[in-house]
Scaffold this active site. Structure first.
Site, mmCIF file in Angstrom:
data_model
loop_
_atom_site.group_PDB
_atom_site.id
_atom_site.type_symbol
_atom_site.label_atom_id
_atom_site.label_comp_id
_atom_site.label_asym_id
_atom_site.label_seq_id
_atom_site.Cartn_x
_atom_site.Cartn_y
_atom_site.Cartn_z
ATOM 1 N N SER A 192 -65.136 -3.620 24.219
ATOM 2 C CA SER A 192 -65.481 -2.430 23.430
ATOM 3 C C SER A 192 -65.657 -2.725 21.942
ATOM 4 O O SER A 192 -65.467 -1.854 21.105
ATOM 5 C CB SER A 192 -64.409 -1.353 23.624
ATOM 6 O OG SER A 192 -63.140 -1.846 23.251
ATOM 7 N N GLY A 193 -66.022 -3.967 21.623
ATOM 8 C CA GLY A 193 -66.318 -4.301 20.214
ATOM 9 C C GLY A 193 -67.741 -3.899 19.854
ATOM 10 O O GLY A 193 -68.436 -3.205 20.618
ATOM 11 N N ASN A 247 -61.646 -7.144 18.074
ATOM 12 C CA ASN A 247 -61.674 -7.877 16.799
ATOM 13 C C ASN A 247 -62.636 -7.220 15.822
ATOM 14 O O ASN A 247 -62.456 -7.298 14.612
ATOM 15 C CB ASN A 247 -62.096 -9.335 17.025
ATOM 16 C CG ASN A 247 -60.946 -10.156 17.575
ATOM 17 O OD1 ASN A 247 -59.796 -9.736 17.521
ATOM 18 N ND2 ASN A 247 -61.262 -11.321 18.106
ATOM 19 N N SER A 248 -63.678 -6.567 16.374
ATOM 20 C CA SER A 248 -64.661 -5.932 15.478
ATOM 21 C C SER A 248 -63.990 -4.924 14.562
ATOM 22 O O SER A 248 -64.283 -4.857 13.362
ATOM 23 C CB SER A 248 -65.729 -5.198 16.293
ATOM 24 O OG SER A 248 -66.441 -6.094 17.091
ATOM 25 N N ASP A 298 -59.817 -13.938 28.123
ATOM 26 C CA ASP A 298 -60.018 -13.478 29.514
ATOM 27 C C ASP A 298 -61.460 -13.685 29.996
ATOM 28 O O ASP A 298 -61.690 -14.148 31.108
ATOM 29 C CB ASP A 298 -59.703 -11.981 29.650
ATOM 30 C CG ASP A 298 -58.272 -11.659 29.298
ATOM 31 O OD1 ASP A 298 -57.390 -12.486 29.577
ATOM 32 O OD2 ASP A 298 -58.035 -10.577 28.724
ATOM 33 N N GLU A 313 -68.691 -12.514 20.481
ATOM 34 C CA GLU A 313 -67.940 -13.768 20.328
ATOM 35 C C GLU A 313 -67.765 -14.529 21.632
ATOM 36 O O GLU A 313 -67.698 -15.762 21.623
ATOM 37 C CB GLU A 313 -66.567 -13.448 19.708
ATOM 38 C CG GLU A 313 -65.809 -14.710 19.315
ATOM 39 C CD GLU A 313 -64.499 -14.419 18.606
ATOM 40 O OE1 GLU A 313 -64.281 -13.265 18.170
ATOM 41 O OE2 GLU A 313 -63.695 -15.356 18.492
ATOM 42 N N HIS A 358 -59.224 -18.917 10.073
ATOM 43 C CA HIS A 358 -59.425 -18.203 8.806
ATOM 44 C C HIS A 358 -58.352 -18.689 7.848
ATOM 45 O O HIS A 358 -57.178 -18.762 8.210
ATOM 46 C CB HIS A 358 -59.316 -16.695 9.030
ATOM 47 C CG HIS A 358 -59.862 -15.891 7.885
ATOM 48 N ND1 HIS A 358 -59.226 -15.836 6.659
ATOM 49 C CD2 HIS A 358 -60.974 -15.134 7.769
ATOM 50 C CE1 HIS A 358 -59.942 -15.061 5.848
ATOM 51 N NE2 HIS A 358 -61.013 -14.633 6.493
ATOM 52 N N GLU A 365 -68.992 -13.919 -0.008
ATOM 53 C CA GLU A 365 -67.940 -14.613 0.735
ATOM 54 C C GLU A 365 -68.254 -16.098 0.781
ATOM 55 O O GLU A 365 -69.325 -16.536 0.338
ATOM 56 C CB GLU A 365 -67.787 -14.018 2.137
ATOM 57 C CG GLU A 365 -67.225 -12.604 2.094
ATOM 58 C CD GLU A 365 -66.974 -11.995 3.462
ATOM 59 O OE1 GLU A 365 -66.808 -12.735 4.440
ATOM 60 O OE2 GLU A 365 -66.970 -10.761 3.538
ATOM 61 N N ARG A 423 -65.032 -22.197 5.618
ATOM 62 C CA ARG A 423 -63.668 -21.862 6.041
ATOM 63 C C ARG A 423 -62.864 -23.035 6.566
ATOM 64 O O ARG A 423 -61.658 -23.113 6.362
ATOM 65 C CB ARG A 423 -63.729 -20.789 7.140
ATOM 66 C CG ARG A 423 -64.026 -19.461 6.576
ATOM 67 C CD ARG A 423 -63.928 -18.396 7.613
ATOM 68 N NE ARG A 423 -64.285 -17.157 6.938
ATOM 69 C CZ ARG A 423 -64.632 -16.043 7.538
ATOM 70 N NH1 ARG A 423 -64.662 -16.006 8.861
ATOM 71 N NH2 ARG A 423 -64.937 -14.980 6.851
ATOM 72 N N HIS A 447 -59.251 -17.546 14.245
ATOM 73 C CA HIS A 447 -60.015 -16.356 13.860
ATOM 74 C C HIS A 447 -61.215 -16.147 14.773
ATOM 75 O O HIS A 447 -61.485 -15.019 15.195
ATOM 76 C CB HIS A 447 -60.469 -16.548 12.413
ATOM 77 C CG HIS A 447 -61.173 -15.380 11.812
ATOM 78 N ND1 HIS A 447 -60.599 -14.135 11.731
ATOM 79 C CD2 HIS A 447 -62.416 -15.259 11.259
ATOM 80 C CE1 HIS A 447 -61.450 -13.295 11.139
ATOM 81 N NE2 HIS A 447 -62.571 -13.950 10.860
ATOM 82 N N ARG A 460 -68.694 -20.745 11.940
ATOM 83 C CA ARG A 460 -69.449 -19.532 11.625
ATOM 84 C C ARG A 460 -69.412 -19.211 10.130
ATOM 85 O O ARG A 460 -68.361 -19.293 9.484
ATOM 86 C CB ARG A 460 -68.878 -18.344 12.405
ATOM 87 C CG ARG A 460 -69.527 -17.030 12.032
ATOM 88 C CD ARG A 460 -69.083 -15.903 12.929
ATOM 89 N NE ARG A 460 -67.682 -15.581 12.830
ATOM 90 C CZ ARG A 460 -67.127 -14.900 11.840
ATOM 91 N NH1 ARG A 460 -67.850 -14.484 10.806
ATOM 92 N NH2 ARG A 460 -65.843 -14.628 11.855
ATOM 93 N N LEU A 485 -70.164 -9.609 12.789
ATOM 94 C CA LEU A 485 -70.594 -8.224 13.051
ATOM 95 C C LEU A 485 -72.113 -8.204 13.153
ATOM 96 O O LEU A 485 -72.694 -7.503 13.995
ATOM 97 C CB LEU A 485 -70.116 -7.281 11.941
ATOM 98 C CG LEU A 485 -68.611 -6.960 11.896
ATOM 99 C CD1 LEU A 485 -68.280 -6.093 10.687
ATOM 100 C CD2 LEU A 485 -68.130 -6.281 13.172
ATOM 101 N N GLN A 487 -62.819 -7.098 8.192
ATOM 102 C CA GLN A 487 -62.712 -6.462 6.870
ATOM 103 C C GLN A 487 -63.973 -6.667 6.051
ATOM 104 O O GLN A 487 -64.587 -5.740 5.552
ATOM 105 C CB GLN A 487 -61.507 -7.044 6.121
ATOM 106 C CG GLN A 487 -60.183 -6.748 6.774
ATOM 107 C CD GLN A 487 -59.014 -7.398 6.030
ATOM 108 O OE1 GLN A 487 -59.198 -8.191 5.115
ATOM 109 N NE2 GLN A 487 -57.808 -7.054 6.452
HETATM 110 C C1 SIN Z 1 -63.166 -11.717 6.280
HETATM 111 O O1 SIN Z 1 -63.293 -10.595 5.807
HETATM 112 O O2 SIN Z 1 -62.748 -12.672 5.638
HETATM 113 C C2 SIN Z 1 -63.494 -11.914 7.730
HETATM 114 C C3 SIN Z 1 -64.905 -11.627 7.968
HETATM 115 C C4 SIN Z 1 -65.475 -12.611 8.921
HETATM 116 O O3 SIN Z 1 -64.758 -13.263 9.667
HETATM 117 O O4 SIN Z 1 -66.686 -12.794 8.913
#
Ligand code: SIN
Length: 517
Positions: free
Chosen positions: A11-12, A40-41, A205, A353, A226, A112, A272, A329, A364, A370, A45
């Protein structure tokens, strides 16, 4: 016996996007392991990366995606992601999804790690995933049947075609969901690790089910850690978005010495894997790592979710030093699909994912997940509708039948599996530790060899899935004798710290892609 045109497991954002498109014309059921809001969706953030800024281009987004992915990406999939992304995002905005804007109604774009420009759309400050999921739930709730508390057990395969899925309800009854098409959208496997940003339901799963069904799985060794999970008294307590570093925050040790200088030219906004390893190395030397947020004036306004996490966990914001550790993550590998989301099993699609289109390569790029859910959720729906062929199976349901249960299986606890993965198949790997993990998993695998998962309790099923996927990741990791992106081998380190970010250095070498089927 529930029968639908399409059954979606998960259900993401990718599940909800596909469900919305398909339900205009078809009957769609979503089953989800816990509640529709467990994904996770919803926890994402940072935001959605897309090149809609006036000085941005899909070419630049492409370059950043494959550079972060250490050139292990499927370039066709990346092309689709970065070129289709802006159109799907504009559609969402035109249909009422609200991203954050400035006082002149211009969309605000965040930055980011490893992005060469500001291109991250965000909503509610740092509540982008929640805003998107709730928006999509609002769109689908009138036209899609959402069934909560159903754990998918195994796919139903007849004449080499997927005809649906068996699921376990919380009262332990087994149900069979027959459908023309099945879409797997169960997310990744962060819950295999003791330190993770993932929802507690996400334990691999879907990967285990696909493996049991004989689907191809790819690139499982690439796990993204992460860098910054909030940390209190030995426990992680939520994500601190990379967007915080995008606004200027820096990583420091207990003496307030910046830890990223001299490690990577992009410093705190390096890819990352580089940042996560730098923190891991500091922690291994006995140092603590903090995110210094003192330079962000309007922190509580820009980052309300993180502010609340700090308040709930009694981490004083006035000190402006957030204690952080890395945690599992995102899984770059998964169920191998083509660029339309079709797996190696006819009528079975995978998206989000759990799928591996190859779009993320070995690592990634931030806020591309998203985006992946939105873009490939739409593409999967379109592909299903294009050559729609009903399933002619006359399968008789075994709904609500009682099955023998194995009460005596000797399985490790969830916490033991998570420690095993963190310590031996984690941020820094080597042959001896991977071999140790493989053998540990194999002793437990023998316990359930030959037992069909329909005979297991909910708790046993989750452990069996975790053992299966942990073993697969460890086996993939031992076979890849190089360091790349989310897979770092201290016994095969890169020749120099950054050489494998340069395409010319990796060209000419052949790296075997590991395939299980
Ligand atoms: C984050 O806000 O750092 C995570 C977002 C992401 O994993 O793309």
């Amino acid at each position: 016996m529930p029968r639908s045109n399409i059954i979606i497991i998960g259900s993401g954002i990718s599940a909800l996007t596909a469900a919305y498109q398909l339900s205009a014309d078809k009957n769609v059921i979503i089953i989800t392991k816990s509640k529709v809001t467990n994904s996770n969706s919803i926890l994402a953030q940072g935001g959605v990366a897309t090149s809609i800024g006036k000085d941005d281009s899909w070419q630049s987004h492409f370059k950043d995606t494959v550079s972060a992915g250490c050139y292990h990406n499927d370039e066709t999939a990346v092309d689709i992601l970065v070129k289709k992304g802006p159109d799907y995002l504009i559609d969402l905005i035109n249909n009422g999804m609200e991203f954050d804007k400035d006082e002149d109604e211009n969309l605000l774009l965040g930055k980011e790690g490893a992005h060469s420009t500001r291109r991250i759309l965000h909503a509610g400050g740092d509540a982008t995933g929640k805003a998107l999921v709730m928006y999509m739930v609002g769109k689908v709730k009138e036209r899609v049947q959402i069934i909560e508390d159903r754990t998918a057990i195994d796919f139903m395969i007849e004449n080499n075609r997927c005809i649906g899925v068996k699921a376990l309800a919380s009262d332990h009854t087994i149900e069979e969901y027959i459908a023309d098409y099945t879409i797997l959208a169960t997310g990744g496997c962060g819950g295999l690790y003791s330190s993770t940003s993932n929802d507690k339901t996400i334990c691999g799963d879907g990967l285990a089910m696909a493996y049991r069904a004989g689907a191809k799985l790819y690139d499982l060794e690439f796990i993204q850690f992460h860098p910054t999970l909030l940390h209190k008294e030995g426990k992680t307590c939520g994500l601190v978005s990379e967007a915080v570093r995008g606004e200027g925050a820096i990583l420091v040790d207990q003496d307030c010495k910046p830890i990223m200088s001299g490690i990577h030219p992009l410093l705190d906004l390096a890819p990352r894997d580089v940042v996560a390893r730098a923190i891991f190395n500091e922690n291994s030397r006995g140092n603590k790592v903090y995110l210094d947020i003192s330079m962000i004036d309007d922190f509580t306004v820009r980052f309300p979710t993180i502010t609340n996490l700090c308040i709930e966990n009694e981490i004083p914001l006035e000190r402006a030093l957030l204690p952080v550790v890395p945690g599992a993550h995102f899984s770059m590998g998964g169920v191998k699909t083509d660029v339309k989301g079709l797996t190696s099993i006819p009528s079975l699609y995978a998206v989000g994912e759990v799928a591996c289109t190859g779009v993320h390569g070995a690592n990634r790029l931030a806020s591309n997940s998203l985006l992946e859910g939105i873009v490939f959720g739409n593409i999967v729906a379109r592909d299903i509708l294009k050559d729609y062929s009903p399933n002619s199976s006359f399968h008789n349901s075994v709904s609500n039948s009682v099955h023998i249960r194995y009460d005596t299986l000797k399985l490790p606890s969830k916490a033991q599996i998570q420690e095993m993965m963190m310590d031996n198949v984690g941020i820094v790997r080597n042959h001896a530790r991977l071999q140790y993990a493989i053998e540990w998993f194999e002793t437990y695998k023998q316990e359930f060899e030959g037992i069909a998962p329909i005979h297991l309790s909910l708790e046993q099923l989750e452990l069996v899935n975790m053992i299966t996927v942990g073993w697969l990741i460890a086996r993939s990791a031992i076979m890849r004798t190089e360091s790349r992106g989310g897979h770092f081998r201290e016994d095969y380190p890169a020749e120099d710290n950054h050489s494998w970010y340069k395409k010319e250095i990796i060209q000419g070498k052949t790296f075997e892609t590991i395939v299980y089927s």
